[in-house]
Design a protein around this motif. Sequence first.
Motif, PDB file in Angstrom:
ATOM      1  N   MET A   1      -7.305 -48.067 -10.108  1.00 47.05           N
ATOM      2  CA  MET A   1      -7.408 -47.061 -11.183  1.00 47.05           C
ATOM      3  C   MET A   1      -8.727 -47.199 -11.943  1.00 47.05           C
ATOM      4  O   MET A   1      -9.343 -46.215 -12.332  1.00 47.05           O
ATOM      5  N   GLN A   2      -9.156 -48.454 -12.137  1.00 48.99           N
ATOM      6  CA  GLN A   2     -10.422 -48.689 -12.835  1.00 48.99           C
ATOM      7  C   GLN A   2     -11.587 -48.109 -12.046  1.00 48.99           C
ATOM      8  O   GLN A   2     -12.485 -47.490 -12.610  1.00 48.99           O
ATOM      9  N   GLN A   3     -11.555 -48.329 -10.714  1.00 47.89           N
ATOM     10  CA  GLN A   3     -12.607 -47.782  -9.864  1.00 47.89           C
ATOM     11  C   GLN A   3     -12.590 -46.257  -9.874  1.00 47.89           C
ATOM     12  O   GLN A   3     -13.641 -45.623  -9.873  1.00 47.89           O
ATOM     13  N   PHE A   4     -11.395 -45.681  -9.892  1.00 41.82           N
ATOM     14  CA  PHE A   4     -11.275 -44.224  -9.935  1.00 41.82           C
ATOM     15  C   PHE A   4     -11.936 -43.680 -11.205  1.00 41.82           C
ATOM     16  O   PHE A   4     -12.737 -42.736 -11.152  1.00 41.82           O
ATOM     17  N   GLY A   5     -11.622 -44.284 -12.345  1.00 39.70           N
ATOM     18  CA  GLY A   5     -12.203 -43.843 -13.610  1.00 39.70           C
ATOM     19  C   GLY A   5     -13.705 -44.022 -13.638  1.00 39.70           C
ATOM     20  O   GLY A   5     -14.438 -43.154 -14.145  1.00 39.70           O
ATOM     21  N   ALA A   6     -14.188 -45.153 -13.091  1.00 40.23           N
ATOM     22  CA  ALA A   6     -15.627 -45.407 -13.079  1.00 40.23           C
ATOM     23  C   ALA A   6     -16.361 -44.376 -12.231  1.00 40.23           C
ATOM     24  O   ALA A   6     -17.455 -43.923 -12.583  1.00 40.23           O
ATOM     25  N   LYS A   7     -15.737 -43.964 -11.113  1.00 36.87           N
ATOM     26  CA  LYS A   7     -16.378 -42.969 -10.245  1.00 36.87           C
ATOM     27  C   LYS A   7     -16.365 -41.586 -10.900  1.00 36.87           C
ATOM     28  O   LYS A   7     -17.345 -40.836 -10.786  1.00 36.87           O
ATOM     29  N   VAL A   8     -15.277 -41.263 -11.584  1.00 37.54           N
ATOM     30  CA  VAL A   8     -15.220 -39.986 -12.293  1.00 37.54           C
ATOM     31  C   VAL A   8     -16.319 -39.923 -13.347  1.00 37.54           C
ATOM     32  O   VAL A   8     -17.057 -38.928 -13.447  1.00 37.54           O
ATOM     33  N   LEU A   9     -16.455 -41.004 -14.122  1.00 36.73           N
ATOM     34  CA  LEU A   9     -17.494 -41.034 -15.157  1.00 36.73           C
ATOM     35  C   LEU A   9     -18.890 -41.020 -14.544  1.00 36.73           C
ATOM     36  O   LEU A   9     -19.817 -40.455 -15.128  1.00 36.73           O
ATOM     37  N   SER A  10     -19.036 -41.623 -13.382  1.00 38.93           N
ATOM     38  CA  SER A  10     -20.333 -41.610 -12.701  1.00 38.93           C
ATOM     39  C   SER A  10     -20.745 -40.187 -12.349  1.00 38.93           C
ATOM     40  O   SER A  10     -21.868 -39.753 -12.630  1.00 38.93           O
ATOM     41  N   PHE A  11     -19.840 -39.450 -11.711  1.00 45.54           N
ATOM     42  CA  PHE A  11     -20.130 -38.055 -11.378  1.00 45.54           C
ATOM     43  C   PHE A  11     -20.350 -37.231 -12.645  1.00 45.54           C
ATOM     44  O   PHE A  11     -21.226 -36.361 -12.693  1.00 45.54           O
ATOM     45  N   PHE A  12     -19.536 -37.506 -13.675  1.00 45.95           N
ATOM     46  CA  PHE A  12     -19.632 -36.727 -14.908  1.00 45.95           C
ATOM     47  C   PHE A  12     -20.991 -36.892 -15.571  1.00 45.95           C
ATOM     48  O   PHE A  12     -21.650 -35.901 -15.914  1.00 45.95           O
ATOM     49  N   PHE A  13     -21.448 -38.142 -15.758  1.00 47.49           N
ATOM     50  CA  PHE A  13     -22.726 -38.350 -16.447  1.00 47.49           C
ATOM     51  C   PHE A  13     -23.912 -37.907 -15.595  1.00 47.49           C
ATOM     52  O   PHE A  13     -24.930 -37.467 -16.139  1.00 47.49           O
ATOM     53  N   LEU A  14     -23.790 -37.992 -14.283  1.00 41.54           N
ATOM     54  CA  LEU A  14     -24.839 -37.420 -13.434  1.00 41.54           C
ATOM     55  C   LEU A  14     -24.888 -35.900 -13.617  1.00 41.54           C
ATOM     56  O   LEU A  14     -25.967 -35.306 -13.659  1.00 41.54           O
ATOM     57  N   GLY A  15     -23.705 -35.287 -13.739  1.00 41.55           N
ATOM     58  CA  GLY A  15     -23.651 -33.846 -14.002  1.00 41.55           C
ATOM     59  C   GLY A  15     -24.260 -33.498 -15.344  1.00 41.55           C
ATOM     60  O   GLY A  15     -24.961 -32.491 -15.486  1.00 41.55           O
ATOM     61  N   LEU A  76     -14.696 -31.090 -12.440  1.00 43.06           N
ATOM     62  CA  LEU A  76     -15.384 -31.154 -11.142  1.00 43.06           C
ATOM     63  C   LEU A  76     -15.572 -32.602 -10.688  1.00 43.06           C
ATOM     64  O   LEU A  76     -15.494 -32.900  -9.491  1.00 43.06           O
ATOM     65  N   SER A  77     -15.819 -33.497 -11.637  1.00 40.94           N
ATOM     66  CA  SER A  77     -15.983 -34.920 -11.308  1.00 40.94           C
ATOM     67  C   SER A  77     -14.688 -35.498 -10.745  1.00 40.94           C
ATOM     68  O   SER A  77     -14.709 -36.257  -9.769  1.00 40.94           O
ATOM     69  N   ILE A  78     -13.554 -35.137 -11.345  1.00 39.78           N
ATOM     70  CA  ILE A  78     -12.254 -35.593 -10.820  1.00 39.78           C
ATOM     71  C   ILE A  78     -12.045 -35.059  -9.411  1.00 39.78           C
ATOM     72  O   ILE A  78     -11.621 -35.794  -8.500  1.00 39.78           O
ATOM     73  N   LEU A  79     -12.383 -33.778  -9.214  1.00 40.12           N
ATOM     74  CA  LEU A  79     -12.231 -33.159  -7.895  1.00 40.12           C
ATOM     75  C   LEU A  79     -13.108 -33.864  -6.860  1.00 40.12           C
ATOM     76  O   LEU A  79     -12.663 -34.139  -5.729  1.00 40.12           O
ATOM     77  N   LEU A  80     -14.343 -34.185  -7.218  1.00 42.29           N
ATOM     78  CA  LEU A  80     -15.247 -34.863  -6.291  1.00 42.29           C
ATOM     79  C   LEU A  80     -14.727 -36.241  -5.902  1.00 42.29           C
ATOM     80  O   LEU A  80     -14.811 -36.652  -4.739  1.00 42.29           O
ATOM     81  N   VAL A  81     -14.165 -36.955  -6.870  1.00 43.45           N
ATOM     82  CA  VAL A  81     -13.623 -38.291  -6.564  1.00 43.45           C
ATOM     83  C   VAL A  81     -12.408 -38.162  -5.652  1.00 43.45           C
ATOM     84  O   VAL A  81     -12.234 -38.976  -4.721  1.00 43.45           O
ATOM     85  N   LEU A  82     -11.569 -37.158  -5.865  1.00 39.80           N
ATOM     86  CA  LEU A  82     -10.420 -36.943  -4.977  1.00 39.80           C
ATOM     87  C   LEU A  82     -10.890 -36.639  -3.551  1.00 39.80           C
ATOM     88  O   LEU A  82     -10.287 -37.104  -2.568  1.00 39.80           O
ATOM     89  N   VAL A  83     -11.954 -35.858  -3.435  1.00 42.99           N
ATOM     90  CA  VAL A  83     -12.535 -35.562  -2.111  1.00 42.99           C
ATOM     91  C   VAL A  83     -13.053 -36.842  -1.471  1.00 42.99           C
ATOM     92  O   VAL A  83     -12.862 -37.084  -0.269  1.00 42.99           O
ATOM     93  N   VAL A  84     -13.719 -37.682  -2.278  1.00 46.77           N
ATOM     94  CA  VAL A  84     -14.248 -38.959  -1.775  1.00 46.77           C
ATOM     95  C   VAL A  84     -13.126 -39.818  -1.208  1.00 46.77           C
ATOM     96  O   VAL A  84     -13.242 -40.396  -0.121  1.00 46.77           O
ATOM     97  N   TYR A  85     -12.000 -39.903  -1.940  1.00 43.73           N
ATOM     98  CA  TYR A  85     -10.871 -40.704  -1.463  1.00 43.73           C
ATOM     99  C   TYR A  85     -10.188 -40.062  -0.254  1.00 43.73           C
ATOM    100  O   TYR A  85      -9.773 -40.755   0.686  1.00 43.73           O
TER     101      TYR A  85
END
Length: 395
Positions: A1-15, A76-85
């Motif tokens: 779950m921690q990794q999921f949140g970190a990836k969501v925030l990664s995509f979000f701040f890049l956006g 969109l960041s959540i969606l991208l992480v779901l696609v990644v998984y």
Amino acid sequence: MQQFGAKVLSFFFLGVIIFVPLPFLGIPFQLDITQLLFSKPVTLLQQHFFEDALLFVYFSSDTIALNLLLVLLFLLSILLVLVVYAFKIKTEKLIYFARISVVYYLIFILLKYGFDKIFLQQFYQPEPNILYAEFGKLSKDILYWSTMGLSPTFSIVTGIIEVLVAVLLIFKRTRAVGLLLSILVLANIVLINFAFDISVKTFSCLLLGASIFAIFLYLKAIWSFFILQKSAELHDKDVQIIKIPHFKIGVKFFAISIFLLQILYPYLFDKKEPNQNLLSGAYEVITIIKDGDTLSKEAFPVKRIFFSKKAYLVFESNEGIMKDYFVKLDTGKQLETFNYNLQKNKMAYDYDEKDSILSIEFEDKNHFKIKAKAMKFKKLPALQDDFHFTIDGIK
């Protein structure tokens, strides 16, 4: 779950870095891309859920449009992480790349606002119309901004602090300390923006969130060092995107050079003064002629006129109500005013330097000719560079 949140925030701040427009950046296509991709969905959401929203999409801090853009970026960041998984895409370097990008984004912002303060362009001296306005009629944000602008020393010192924090962020060995200090600096800015209702709340919260995201990987070491008082390494030991040391130094040097060029160029090389500075100041109306008749002072519709350095003309009525216009001056003794609906009005002006008399003549429904004398606003107590080490010297 921690990794999921970190990836969501990664995509979000890049956006955020890619799509949230920075007006001072000088990259028009950034706004064009954001408008192209997000203006339609944001417009639909505004019209459906927010009756008080602006009639057009304006991606600036504290607008409904920008807040909706951030919500869309997060979804969109959540969606991208779901696609990644779902497709098991490898993203080992994603979090590190996002964190480094955020760090350099913070470096740029801190350098920008730091040098703006050092060159007295953020907290600048209040315009004459503010100096003559009644204290109680000014909003809290204008009062705060104007008060800070009365002290060049405060502005310069706070600017130096922000620049020094940015310098600490540049180097890996001081980055953790720099991020800690940036959180303190930005938390103070967020508090000020909320306390004084200053319209940069969303953007300052974003910067604070970015600092917290960037420092996340250091938290264990910081806890160990500051709380448990154990030895800890406060520098990166993460994934390396650029493995050649000299090339990495070159990229870093190039990025910082571009930042400094973008920020310092207007101060060091672009020193053109706008024509509006020729008349900037405060003027007390002494005569008004309407349709050939000289009005009594009690009948004056205007008692003061102000020209700001920022291309504004302000008329103050006898009741203390101020009405401002955009203004353009030309060398032919003509000026044009524009209200917020872009309605234009032309006036002829003349300034007698010997007697410090400004004459303005314009045609509206009635013919007006106004004469006003320049006021010595620079002698007001607020603009005096007084300092009292003890209260004995205060009279």
